[in-house]
Structure formats: C-alpha cells, structure tokens
Write a protein that holds these residues in place. Structure first.
Motif, PDB file in Angstrom:
ATOM      1  N   GLU A  24       0.833  -1.201   0.000  1.00 37.50           N
ATOM      2  CA  GLU A  24       0.000   0.000   0.000  1.00 37.50           C
ATOM      3  C   GLU A  24       0.868   1.252   0.000  1.00 37.50           C
ATOM      4  O   GLU A  24       0.608   2.211  -0.721  1.00 37.50           O
ATOM      5  N   GLY A  25       1.927   1.209   0.812  1.00 34.95           N
ATOM      6  CA  GLY A  25       2.834   2.352   0.873  1.00 34.95           C
ATOM      7  C   GLY A  25       3.498   2.627  -0.452  1.00 34.95           C
ATOM      8  O   GLY A  25       3.583   3.777  -0.899  1.00 34.95           O
ATOM      9  N   PHE A  26       3.962   1.576  -1.139  1.00 34.99           N
ATOM     10  CA  PHE A  26       4.582   1.753  -2.442  1.00 34.99           C
ATOM     11  C   PHE A  26       3.562   2.223  -3.473  1.00 34.99           C
ATOM     12  O   PHE A  26       3.888   3.022  -4.355  1.00 34.99           O
ATOM     13  N   ALA A  27       2.346   1.724  -3.386  1.00 37.65           N
ATOM     14  CA  ALA A  27       1.313   2.135  -4.338  1.00 37.65           C
ATOM     15  C   ALA A  27       1.063   3.630  -4.251  1.00 37.65           C
ATOM     16  O   ALA A  27       0.909   4.314  -5.272  1.00 37.65           O
ATOM     17  N   VAL A  28       1.047   4.172  -3.035  1.00 38.11           N
ATOM     18  CA  VAL A  28       0.848   5.609  -2.844  1.00 38.11           C
ATOM     19  C   VAL A  28       2.009   6.395  -3.451  1.00 38.11           C
ATOM     20  O   VAL A  28       1.809   7.390  -4.166  1.00 38.11           O
ATOM     21  N   LEU A  29       3.238   5.940  -3.179  1.00 40.71           N
ATOM     22  CA  LEU A  29       4.414   6.652  -3.682  1.00 40.71           C
ATOM     23  C   LEU A  29       4.502   6.584  -5.202  1.00 40.71           C
ATOM     24  O   LEU A  29       4.870   7.562  -5.862  1.00 40.71           O
ATOM     25  N   ILE A  30       4.180   5.429  -5.775  1.00 37.01           N
ATOM     26  CA  ILE A  30       4.230   5.267  -7.233  1.00 37.01           C
ATOM     27  C   ILE A  30       3.169   6.128  -7.910  1.00 37.01           C
ATOM     28  O   ILE A  30       3.431   6.782  -8.927  1.00 37.01           O
ATOM     29  N   ALA A  31       1.968   6.143  -7.336  1.00 34.79           N
ATOM     30  CA  ALA A  31       0.898   6.975  -7.898  1.00 34.79           C
ATOM     31  C   ALA A  31       1.281   8.450  -7.841  1.00 34.79           C
ATOM     32  O   ALA A  31       1.046   9.205  -8.797  1.00 34.79           O
ATOM     33  N   GLU A  32       1.893   8.858  -6.755  1.00 38.36           N
ATOM     34  CA  GLU A  32       2.339  10.251  -6.621  1.00 38.36           C
ATOM     35  C   GLU A  32       3.414  10.571  -7.638  1.00 38.36           C
ATOM     36  O   GLU A  32       3.407  11.635  -8.274  1.00 38.36           O
ATOM     37  N   ASP A  33       4.359   9.647  -7.824  1.00 39.61           N
ATOM     38  CA  ASP A  33       5.442   9.854  -8.787  1.00 39.61           C
ATOM     39  C   ASP A  33       4.898   9.954 -10.211  1.00 39.61           C
ATOM     40  O   ASP A  33       5.366  10.781 -11.000  1.00 39.61           O
ATOM     41  N   HIS A  34       3.908   9.143 -10.544  1.00 43.19           N
ATOM     42  CA  HIS A  34       3.388   9.116 -11.910  1.00 43.19           C
ATOM     43  C   HIS A  34       2.564  10.351 -12.265  1.00 43.19           C
ATOM     44  O   HIS A  34       2.213  10.541 -13.426  1.00 43.19           O
ATOM     45  N   ARG A  35       2.272  11.161 -11.270  1.00 39.94           N
ATOM     46  CA  ARG A  35       1.611  12.444 -11.557  1.00 39.94           C
ATOM     47  C   ARG A  35       2.617  13.512 -11.962  1.00 39.94           C
ATOM     48  O   ARG A  35       2.228  14.586 -12.432  1.00 39.94           O
ATOM     49  N   ASN A  36       3.909  13.229 -11.765  1.00 38.47           N
ATOM     50  CA  ASN A  36       4.948  14.196 -12.114  1.00 38.47           C
ATOM     51  C   ASN A  36       5.253  14.158 -13.610  1.00 38.47           C
ATOM     52  O   ASN A  36       4.993  13.161 -14.289  1.00 38.47           O
ATOM     53  N   GLU A  37       5.823  15.234 -14.081  1.00 38.29           N
ATOM     54  CA  GLU A  37       6.199  15.301 -15.493  1.00 38.29           C
ATOM     55  C   GLU A  37       7.365  14.364 -15.784  1.00 38.29           C
ATOM     56  O   GLU A  37       7.414  13.693 -16.819  1.00 38.29           O
ATOM     57  N   ILE A  38       8.354  14.350 -14.872  1.00 39.97           N
ATOM     58  CA  ILE A  38       9.472  13.411 -14.978  1.00 39.97           C
ATOM     59  C   ILE A  38       9.208  12.277 -13.997  1.00 39.97           C
ATOM     60  O   ILE A  38       9.253  12.472 -12.788  1.00 39.97           O
ATOM     61  N   LYS A  39       8.912  11.106 -14.527  1.00 38.31           N
ATOM     62  CA  LYS A  39       8.544   9.967 -13.691  1.00 38.31           C
ATOM     63  C   LYS A  39       9.775   9.104 -13.420  1.00 38.31           C
ATOM     64  O   LYS A  39      10.435   8.655 -14.358  1.00 38.31           O
ATOM     65  N   LEU A  40      10.063   8.871 -12.147  1.00 41.79           N
ATOM     66  CA  LEU A  40      11.235   8.084 -11.772  1.00 41.79           C
ATOM     67  C   LEU A  40      10.900   6.612 -11.527  1.00 41.79           C
ATOM     68  O   LEU A  40      11.656   5.726 -11.903  1.00 41.79           O
ATOM     69  N   ARG A  41       9.762   6.338 -10.909  1.00 40.08           N
ATOM     70  CA  ARG A  41       9.421   4.964 -10.514  1.00 40.08           C
ATOM     71  C   ARG A  41       8.759   4.227 -11.691  1.00 40.08           C
ATOM     72  O   ARG A  41       7.573   3.903 -11.661  1.00 40.08           O
ATOM     73  N   THR A  42       9.564   3.947 -12.710  1.00 41.74           N
ATOM     74  CA  THR A  42       9.018   3.339 -13.932  1.00 41.74           C
ATOM     75  C   THR A  42       9.814   2.123 -14.402  1.00 41.74           C
ATOM     76  O   THR A  42       9.499   1.546 -15.438  1.00 41.74           O
ATOM     77  N   MET A  43      10.822   1.713 -13.668  1.00 42.26           N
ATOM     78  CA  MET A  43      11.723   0.678 -14.152  1.00 42.26           C
ATOM     79  C   MET A  43      11.162  -0.719 -13.871  1.00 42.26           C
ATOM     80  O   MET A  43      10.768  -1.026 -12.744  1.00 42.26           O
ATOM     81  N   SER A  44      11.153  -1.578 -14.878  1.00 41.09           N
ATOM     82  CA  SER A  44      10.730  -2.966 -14.708  1.00 41.09           C
ATOM     83  C   SER A  44      11.866  -3.758 -14.069  1.00 41.09           C
ATOM     84  O   SER A  44      13.019  -3.315 -14.042  1.00 41.09           O
ATOM     85  N   TRP A  45      11.551  -4.949 -13.587  1.00 40.09           N
ATOM     86  CA  TRP A  45      12.617  -5.755 -12.978  1.00 40.09           C
ATOM     87  C   TRP A  45      13.620  -6.207 -14.028  1.00 40.09           C
ATOM     88  O   TRP A  45      14.809  -6.384 -13.731  1.00 40.09           O
TER      89      TRP A  45
END
Length: 472
Positions: A29-50
């Motif tokens: 849940e914590g990661f989901a919140v952080l990822i959703a917040e990051d994806h609202r940014n113009e430069i998205k950092l949390r996008t890397m696949s394994w």
C-alpha cells in the motif's frame, strides 16, 4: 531526505520468516501511494521494470574489477582465493535480500542515506554520515573510471596525447552520457556495457590461452620469476598486507549494495527486485570466478591487475582492452546518477522543478552532474595510486555498505524474535558473522590498505596532473 510515510496498520503487520516472499512481507500500500504520486509528475522516476533493473545491476557489476581477480588468486593461491570468492558471493546474496526486506518495510527509502537513517532509529546523524560516505565513495569510484578511461586511450593510441587530455575527454563523455535523469534510460546503456565487457573478457581468455608466455608480472618480465606456475596457498614470503589487499580486492567486486536502494526506489514494482538480483547473482557467480581462475591458470604468478597488462602480444592486449572503454563510461554514469540525485534533491527539495521539465530543474541537474564529474577528474589526477585507494574504499566504506549496515538492518527487522525457530536462528548467526566480517574489514583491512598507500608514497609516485604514459 524524503519524509517518512507512516501507516496506521504498520505495527499490526507480522514479521515474516526470512526468505518468505508473501504479500505480508511488503508494504504494498505504501509503495502504491508513492508510485501513484510519482506518476503524476512530469518526470517519472518509478518506472523501471525488474528486467531493466537486472540489466542495470549486471551493467554495474560486469566491470574491469573482474580482471583484477586473477591477481588476487596469484597472491592468495587457489584454496584461500576460491573460498574467499564463494563466501563473498553467498554473503552478497544474503545481505542484498536483507536490504530488500528492510526497504519493503520502509517504502519511503530512496537511497542508502535513507536506509542508514532508518536502521539507526531515524537518526539524522546517521543520515548525514551515510551521505558523506556515499559521495566520497562514489566520486572516488568515478575518478577511478576517469583514470581507467585515460589508460584505455593511452594504450590504444600508443600515448598520442598527454594523459590529462585523455582524462578530460573521458570526463566530458561521462557528463554527456549522464544527462538522462532516470535509471530506466541508463539501464539501456548497461546492456551494451555488459556486452562489451563480456567481449573483452572472452578475448582475454582466448589470447591468454593461445600465447606462448605472459609479457610481465610485478616481479619482472617473463621468465624473470621462473616459468608460469599456480599454487594452492600463498607463496612463502607473502605478507599479511599483500594477502589482505587481495581479499579487499575480492570484496570490493562483491559489494555494490550502496546503489541498490536507489535502484529499488525507481522500480515500478519494488517487490520484484529479488528477480533482478537473481539474474545478477547467476551472472556474477560465473564471471567473478571462472574467467579469473582461467587467467590465473595461464598467467600464474605473472598476473597483474588488470590482467590485460600481462598479455604477451601487444596486439592481443589492445584488442581486448579496447572494449573496456564502454563499461568504464557507463559504470561511471551509474555512480554519477545516484550521487547526483542525492545532491539534486537536497537542493531542489519538493519544488516543482525537481520533477518537471523546467529550465531551472534541468539546469541544476546538469550543473550538479558537471560538478561531480569535475571533482572526480581532480581525484583521478592527484591520487598517485588509485588501486591502493580502492583498497582503502573497500575497507572504510564496503565494511559498512556490504556488511555492518545489513547486520543492523536484520536486527531491526527481527529484534525480539532473533531465535524464533531453527531457520531464523541460523540466519541470526549468519548475520553475526556478517557483522564480524565488516568489523574485520574496518580494522585489519583498513590497516592493510593504509600501509599499502604509505609504501607507495615512500617510493616514486605519479605527479599530479601528469602527462606520463599510463598505458598497461
């Protein structure tokens, strides 16, 4: 530093068994919140696949240091050398998994500094201390790669230009390649980096096998030190300093965890990091042991660090060493990216420039990156023996980032339940051993590294900003 995110049900979550990858083991849940917040940014950092994370890990680890392991075997001999390599690999896997489990409990961790902050009970002092070590370690390593790049260009061109000029060329190339902000884009470079280093290693193995004899070793030109020979244990007269530096050389290769929290923080599914880690472990187990063993078999006591220098035919040396320029630059870029992000977010904070395509945001990013590479260039020119200083790094920093931090993290994860069951008890004993390894590197290891540097300074040293030929 990112503000820690608290969740109401955090204390109610059970502490999982070591090695259990159940959903309860991670704060999804914590990661989901952080990822959703990051994806609202113009430069998205949390996008890397394994898969991209795996390439990034492999690109970082498949490096020139592999070619220094034959020298470590020539000092330690087969038995202590191979045992050290295998034990280092096992401890690497265990400590990396411990790190991942701790980060899954604290989703807001985005670099090793945040990691240090949490394992020491949310200590600001620990955060700042870790930040200093992060920058010192990474900038010196980038400097080492600047110097290595200059050596490659010196070797290929027969020293056609002043070495300082070659170093500047490598620095400028590094700055340009470091412009991408996300590690997802850097992972694309890592594919080519790993491939080029693989070709370099393969060519070295072929050439060392077909040539009649090596060119030289640290005890003189072949056959000054006799015919090529291998041995099970250190040769008579091998000092503690030499043995310890050979061990540090091995542990340096197996301790990349200083970068891992940043890698995990940019994954879209951080819980998948063990998959990427498994790919790295498989590649590392082969490349960190088999090529060095073959190199020691054909070079024996004439092995140098890197082993390319011992090749008897100059054309062989150039053909194999040429491919090293790509991993030299890309690995420097990876360390520069992690370092720049630490500095950049300290400066920009949570302003819109930090995650948007603004002139100020990009201008500051490039300025920070130029500063890091310029400082690394200075270190590459003023340090007389980067090899000895890497031993110093291994003792002073890898003792923390490869061992001590993860023993403490394990204690934080399972305190009060350290001996709850047979498997947990075994892992607790293993982590006590990990702590002792870290303390040993920090004590006798640091002493050996300092003694080696003192010995270098007592003889002829390379002047600062020297034009001297550094070709291998």
């Amino acid at each position: 530093m990112s503000t820690p995110t608290k969740f109401d049900d955090e204390k109610q979550q059970p502490v999982p068994a070591y090695g259990d990858n159940s959903p309860a083991d991670s704060d999804t849940e914590g990661f989901a919140v952080l990822i959703a917040e990051d994806h609202r940014n113009e430069i998205k950092l949390r996008t890397m696949s394994w898969q991209k994370a795996a390439w990034l890990l492999v690109g970082d680890q498949v490096c020139l240091a592999i070619m220094a392991q034959s020298w470590s075997l020539s000092v330690l001999g087969w038995v202590p050398g191979i045992i050290t390599m295998v034990v280092a690999g096992i401890l690497f896997w265990i400590t990396s998994i411990t790190m991942h489990k701790f980060i899954m409990k604290h989703p807001s961790i985005r670099d090793i500094c945040d990691f240090g902050y949490y394992i020491f009970g949310e200590s600001r002092i620990a955060y700042e201390f870790t930040g200093f070590m992060l920058l010192a370690n990474n900038i010196l390593l980038i400097g080492f790669h600047v110097l290595t790049g200059a050596k490659v260009l010196n070797t290929l061109s027969d020293h056609s230009l002043c070495t300082v000029v070659f170093s500047i060329i490598v620095m400028l190339m590094g700055i340009v390649m470091s412009v991408p902000r996300t590690l997802k884009h850097v992972s694309f470079m890592s594919m080519f980096s790993a491939a080029c280093m693989g070709i370099a290693i393969l060519l070295f193995l072929i050439f060392s096998g077909i040539e009649k004899a090596p060119l030289y070793g640290y005890n003189g030109d072949y056959p000054t030190d006799g015919l090529v020979k291998t041995y099970a244990f250190p040769l008579p007269g091998t000092t503690f300093i030499a043995n310890m530096n050979a061990v540090l050389n091995i542990t340096f290769l197996w301790v990349p965890q200083i970068l891992f929290p940043t890698f995990i923080a940019e994954m879209e599914r951080p819980q998948d990091f063990p998959k990427a880690l498994a790919v790295l472990a498989a590649v590392s187990c082969f490349l960190f042991i088999v090529p060095p063993a073959i190199g020691f078999r054909y070079l024996g006591q004439y092995a140098t660090a890197p082993a390319f220098g011992s090749l008897g035919v100059v054309a062989y040396k150039k053909a194999s060493f040429a491919f090293v320029i790509v991993p030299t630059l890309v690995i420097g870029v990876i360390y520069a990216n992690v370092s720049a992000k630490f500095v950049y977010f300290r400066i920009m904070g949570s302003s819109r420039h930090a995650h948007s395509n603004t002139v100020i945001g990009w201008g500051m990013w490039i300025l920070v990156m130029v500063g890091i590479w310029a400082l690394a260039f200075v270190f590459s020119e003023v340090v007389p023996s980067m090899g000895d200083f890497l031993s110093l790094l291994s003792a002073a920093f890898d003792s923390f980032f490869g061992f001590i931090y993860f023993a403490i993290a394990y204690w934080q994860l399972y305190k009060g339940k350290l001996f709850a069951g047979a498997s947990r008890s075994v892992m607790t004993v293993v982590h006590v051993f990990i702590m002792l390894c870290g303390l040993f590197l920090l004590g006798p290891g640091l002493y050996a590294a300092v003694e080696a540097i003192i010995a270098d300074y007592s003889g002829a040293t390379r002047p600062a900003f020297s034009c001297a030929n550094l070709a291998i």
